[in-house]
Design an enzyme around this catalytic site. Structure first.
Site, short mmCIF file in Angstrom:
data_model
loop_
_atom_site.label_atom_id
_atom_site.label_comp_id
_atom_site.label_asym_id
_atom_site.label_seq_id
_atom_site.Cartn_x
_atom_site.Cartn_y
_atom_site.Cartn_z
N LYS A 174 -125.99 6.37 -19.64
CA LYS A 174 -127.37 6.16 -20.03
C LYS A 174 -128.21 5.72 -18.83
CE LYS A 174 -127.89 4.51 -24.60
NZ LYS A 174 -128.14 3.37 -25.48
N ARG A 193 -113.89 6.57 -24.28
CA ARG A 193 -115.15 7.27 -24.47
C ARG A 193 -115.02 8.71 -23.97
NH1 ARG A 193 -118.65 3.29 -21.43
NH2 ARG A 193 -120.18 4.27 -22.78
N GLU A 205 -127.34 0.59 -28.83
CA GLU A 205 -128.43 -0.28 -28.39
C GLU A 205 -129.63 0.64 -28.23
OE1 GLU A 205 -128.21 -1.85 -24.41
OE2 GLU A 205 -129.83 -3.28 -24.78
#
Length: 550
Positions: free
Chosen positions: A272, A262, A37
RNA sequence: AGGGGUAUCGCCAAGCGGUAAGGCACGAGACUUUGACUUUCGCAUUCGCAAGUUCGAAUCUUGCUACCCCUGCCA
């Protein structure tokens, strides 16, 4: 050309799946995608996903797209897209195609209409609060919205109205009619479209409704012909919804979602949200601050892209959640730097050293190799994969007046220290061996000058770097301390702003003319630390930046 | 408490019924004009726990236990 599956060895569970899908003919060719994104810069965690997707597709003779998942205009912008593409290319990947989810908004809307016509979606004008309450809890089922009973015709009209612009944000949503009693919260009539009057960085004000991730993502995958859609573990619960969307909207080849764990690295903020917080609060220089774990930060810090890719491959991929020791990353960096970095002598914390038995006007040119080659001959050939820089030589000047690093001399050395000590020997790297015959201190007892004499010795335990005082260049150096999260994940006092800059150091003449930032490294390795252990070479990476903004 | 996951050396991670790969870290030695690099050797009789099936299990079965994720009109 024909892919010979028998010559390919899967190295993780997803590759197993792909291998079997290819073998059984379930898919004829592999198509993957890396779908960030564009709401921030990529960090090393994204690198793992990117490496996996691009490398795996290539391994099976397939392709991989870079796709910007830009379905939430209020958080995204075009600049991030450019930066992300740059980072991906820096890592060495070449996307088969670069797409934007927003390119498919029309198709997604059509799919939504299709669902409505099939009686599988309805417009709900309940408030967000009401919708939340009716969703139930983890242990109690939800209840059907009164809007669930609307006719297809009514829903079609309402959905049309949502697109018309007259509905305020939050006024209406389109929901998939699945099962409000499902034990899986994601299946309790999830919202698939919302009203949002916000300009999109690519579609402008063309749309005032935007699709939700769960609805958009499977469709994006379908449009691009993605065969294996890999994402992180937290989407496992979403897979039934992913499949629901695919089964109800897509014909032909259907993408399959597979989840993996992850990347986590010790002492590294990999969120993030927090990284953005650091940037927004001005705690760091920006997304590319060298202390940041972003790809741009690592790049600015001098970490070679190759090291990051090697690290991702080395760490592997599985479903177990874990945290990789940062030492493993440093090892990859050191490994790459050892093979590629140019070696220049730098004295971070200079102290004068005079060679007293040489005439004042003594001056000698010494030819040294620039680096990229191991110093010691190898019994085994150097890995051809590593692009060693060819042996380039240059000349450096030696006079009786030098600078050496403060910690390369100890007046009162601990056991095991083998660099310069009173009456001891040490080799001036690339040159002869000297013996320390004395030293001067200031009032506080601090050593300010070392006096040595050149010897004809051929063996010395220590080798120290030096720089000629007359021709030395001033450089700015900085030591970096990584940003680490505290126990609660809050980023407060752990950010050591002062750690960024140390100040001026001395280096060989001409170093300031070298290209900075993306390759040239000046570093010292194998230091003697207080506890007798060596310090980590990576902590000694020194970045030259004559124009560093303090 | 409902659903979904994961548990193999200090940290990652192979293994897919035939008797525990590899990397990082760590320890010892060799070499060395970067205490780096390179190199040699060492490092899980054991696979979360407990039963069971089997000639044989980390791999199959059944129970436990621990940890992670899920109640955004974020992704």
């Amino acid at each position: 050309m024909k892919l010979d599956l028998d010559k390919i060895t899967p190295s993780n569970f997803i590759e197993d799946i792909i291998w079997n899908d290819l073998k059984s003919g379930k898919v004829k060719s592999v198509m993957m995608r890396f779908p960030p994104e564009p709401n921030g810069r990529l960090h090393i965690g994204h690198a793992k996903a990117a490496c996996f997707n691009f490398s795996t597709a290539a391994k099976f003779g397939g392709k991989c797209n870079l796709r910007f998942d830009d379905t939430n205009p209020v958080k995204e912008d075009a600049d991030f897209c450019d930066q992300i593409e740059r980072d991906i290319r820096w890592l060495g990947f070449d996307p088969a195609g670069i797409y934007y989810a927003s390119e498919y908004f029309g198709y997604m809307r059509d799919c939504a209409v299709k669902l409505i016509k099939a009686g599988l979606a309805y417009v709900d004008d309940s408030t967000p609060e009401v919708i939340r309450q009716m969703r139930g809890t983890l242990t109690t089922p939800g209840t059907d919205s009164p809007a669930r009973g609307r006719s297809v015709k009514e829903n079609l009209a309402l959905f049309e109205k949502m697109q018309g612009g007259s509905i305020p944000d939050g006024g209406m949503v389109l929901r998939a009619a699945i099962d409000m009693a499902s034990p899986n919260m994601n299946m309790r009539d999830p919202v698939i479209y919302r009203v949002l009057h916000a300009p999109h960085h690519r579609t402008g004000d063309k749309w005032c409704i935007y699709p939700m991730y769960d609805f958009a993502h499977p469709l994006e995958d379908a449009v691009e012909g993605i065969t294996h859609s890999c994402c992180s573990l937290e989407f496992e619960d979403h897979r039934p919804l992913y499949d629901w969307v695919v089964n109800n909207c897509v014909d032909g080849q259907k993408p399959r979602q597979i989840e993996f764990a992850r990347l986590n690295i010790t002492d590294t903020v990999m969120s993030k949200r927090y990284l953005k917080q650091l940037v927004d609060m001005g705690a760091v220089d920006g997304w590319d601050d060298p202390r940041m774990p972003t790809l741009s930060g690592l790049r600015r810090r001098g970490v070679p892209a190759h090291a990051i890719v090697a690290f991702c491959n080395e760490v592997g991929l599985a479903k177990a959640v874990g945290t990789v020791d940062a030492a493993q990353l440093y090892d990859c960096i050191r490994d790459e730097l050892n093979a590629t970095a140019k070696r220049y002598m730098v004295v971070p914390d200079p102290i004068e050293l005079d060679i007293i038995n040489l005439p004042d006007d003594f001056s000698r040119e010494i030819e040294v190799t620039e680096g990229g080659e191991y110093t010691v001959p190898h019994p085994t050939p150097i890995d051809p994969e590593k692009k060693c820089t060819p042996t380039v030589t240059r000349k450096i000047k030696l006079t009786p007046r030098l600078y050496v690093n403060r910690d390369d001399f100890m007046a009162d050395p601990p056991k095991g220290y083998h660099r310069l000590v009173p009456n001891g020997l040490a080799r001036l790297k690339n040159s002869f061996i000297v013996r320390c015959v004395g030293y001067d201190t200031d009032e506080s007892g601090k050593v300010i000058k070392i006096r040595c004499e050149k010897t004809d010795e051929v063996k010395a335990k220590g080798v120290i770097q030096w720089v000629d005082r007359d021709s030395a260049a001033d450089i700015k150096i900085r030591y970096l301390s990584p940003i680490v999260p505290d126990g609660d994940g809050e980023l407060t006092e752990r950010i050591d702003r002062d750690s960024l800059t140390v100040g001026t150091a001395k280096a060989e003449a001409g170093v300031n003319d070298l290209p900075i930032g993306e390759g040239v490294q000046f570093f010292r390795i194998g230091y003697f630390a207080r506890d007798g252990k060596q310090t980590d070479a990576f902590n000694r990476v020194v970045e030259l930046k004559s124009s560093y903004k303090a």
